[in-house]
Design an enzyme around this catalytic site. Structure first.
Site, PDB file in Angstrom:
ATOM      1  CG  ASP A  37      22.871  62.918  75.700  1.00 28.50           C
ATOM      2  OD1 ASP A  37      23.274  63.737  74.854  1.00 28.50           O
ATOM      3  OD2 ASP A  37      21.711  62.455  75.703  1.00 28.50           O
ATOM      4  CG  ASN A  38      26.891  63.764  71.705  1.00 29.47           C
ATOM      5  OD1 ASN A  38      25.684  63.967  71.887  1.00 29.47           O
ATOM      6  ND2 ASN A  38      27.417  63.666  70.491  1.00 29.47           N
ATOM      7  CG  ASP A  62      30.040  61.108  69.811  1.00 30.33           C
ATOM      8  OD1 ASP A  62      29.541  60.087  69.296  1.00 30.33           O
ATOM      9  OD2 ASP A  62      30.065  62.214  69.250  1.00 30.33           O
ATOM     10  CB  THR A  96      25.214  59.246  65.610  1.00 26.49           C
ATOM     11  OG1 THR A  96      26.057  60.396  65.750  1.00 26.49           O
ATOM     12  CG2 THR A  96      24.536  58.961  66.940  1.00 26.49           C
ATOM     13  CE  LYS A 109      31.739  38.966  69.756  1.00 27.35           C
ATOM     14  NZ  LYS A 109      32.634  39.171  68.598  1.00 27.35           N
ATOM     15  CE1 TYR A 149      17.066  59.476  63.366  1.00 30.01           C
ATOM     16  CE2 TYR A 149      15.055  59.324  62.073  1.00 30.01           C
ATOM     17  CZ  TYR A 149      15.713  59.208  63.279  1.00 30.01           C
ATOM     18  OH  TYR A 149      15.020  58.841  64.416  1.00 30.01           O
ATOM     19  NE  ARG A 190      11.460  65.605  67.450  1.00 29.83           N
ATOM     20  CZ  ARG A 190      11.973  64.627  68.194  1.00 29.83           C
ATOM     21  NH1 ARG A 190      11.653  63.379  67.944  1.00 29.83           N
ATOM     22  NH2 ARG A 190      12.807  64.891  69.179  1.00 29.83           N
TER      23      ARG A 190
END
Length: 320
Positions: A37-38, A62, A96, A109, A149, A190
């Protein structure tokens, strides 16, 4: 020698609302967890109870930069998910989603690891098909305020499927619908967290539009169970799979229910509807039922009570 049933799992965005719950569940299963996590929207508070766990590792990183770790499975949840946060720095939000997907896919991969993409119902935009099925291509404004987004997540899905077709990567794509529960950010904008915080602090509850727009709300425990079930499927099932609650509520009904459950004196007030805000959002979960044997178990009132108790504690109020 590591237990053959124990996997090393990378959770990108692991200190966020959803990621922290996923980290817990993976540890409960006996796996090793690397939490990445950043801390742009994630919080150490969400995972502080895990910091001394012998199978848990926290990395500040990041995802827009390459990462070199050794894991068996990757859960890519890294991206701000609320309009307040993803519109704060829209260019970084797109980076991101897109650069983050490229870097996580590149890691998968190299390792030949299985990788899950936390996509979103926002790929459907303001839908003209209701409820939304996975074969619906969506109705998205590519240059609107939400496009960073919406289109970022759509491009990430493109990358996942192209890596699968071109490099035979083992992918899983999950489209997450509105999810709520403990550890939501109190200022993320939200609707569930907004209404609960406003109700608990006695402020006006702000509805955008006339409150007739609908959403379907899935409790976080159910959402995480869906993610785990999707990751556990065989390689023939790649998705996309809607994971959410097919029971709709109007935003006004949600506000009234929260006022009742909190015994609040807050008053509901109305504000203009933001641009590109969808009027309907509800998943068709036929695939999840058939492929994952999954559907939500937690009823809205039960989930709201748990979420209200969390915010009571967070705001320093005694639980009611």
């Amino acid at each position: 020698m590591r237990d053959a049933t124990r996997k090393a799992c990378l959770v990108a965005g692991g200190a966020g609302f959803l990621g922290s719950h996923l980290c817990e569940r993976l540890l409960d299963r006996g796996h090793e967890v690397v939490c990445l996590d950043n801390f742009f929207t994630g919080s150490k508070r969400n995972i502080e109870h895990l910091l001394h766990h012998p199978r848990f590792e926290l990395m500040r990183h990041d995802v827009t930069f390459p990462l070199y770790v050794e894991v068996d499975e990757i859960f890519n949840l890294a991206c701000p998910a609320s309009p307040v946060h993803y519109q704060h720095d829209p260019v970084q939000t797109t980076k991101t989603s897109v650069h983050g997907a490229i870097n996580m896919l590149g890691l998968a991969k190299r390792l030949r690891a299985k990788i899950l993409q936390a996509s979103t119902s926002e790929v459907y935009g303001d839908p003209q098909v209701h409820p939304q099925r996975e074969d619906y291509w969506g109705h998205v404004n590519p240059i609107g305020h939400r496009a960073c987004y919406d289109e970022g997540k759509r491009c990430a899905e493109t990358l996942f499927f192209d890596y699968h077709r071109q490099h035979k990567l083992r992918i899983k794509v999950m489209r997450i619908f509105n999810t709520y529960g403990p550890r939501m950010h109190p200022n993320d904008g939200r609707v569930v967290s907004n209404f609960i915080v406003q109700a608990l602090t006695g402020k006006d509850i702000t509805l955008y539009g006339d409150g007739s727009q609908t959403r379907s709300f899935c409790y976080v425990d159910d959402l995480v169970e869906g993610a785990l079930k999707l990751m556990d499927t065989d390689d023939l099932i790649i998705g996309p799979v809607n994971v959410g609650n097919p029971v709709e509520s109007t935003i006004r009904e949600l506000a009234e229910r929260i006022v009742e459950l909190t015994n609040s004196r807050s008053v509901i007030v109305y504000r203009p509807l933001p641009s590109d805000d969808p009027m309907q959002r509800c998943p068709d979960i036929a695939r999840a039922r058939a492929w994952l044997d999954w559907e939500p178990q937690v009823q809205l009132e039960q989930g709201l009570r748990s979420t209200i108790e969390y915010f009571d504690r967070l705001l320093g109020r005694p639980a009611t």
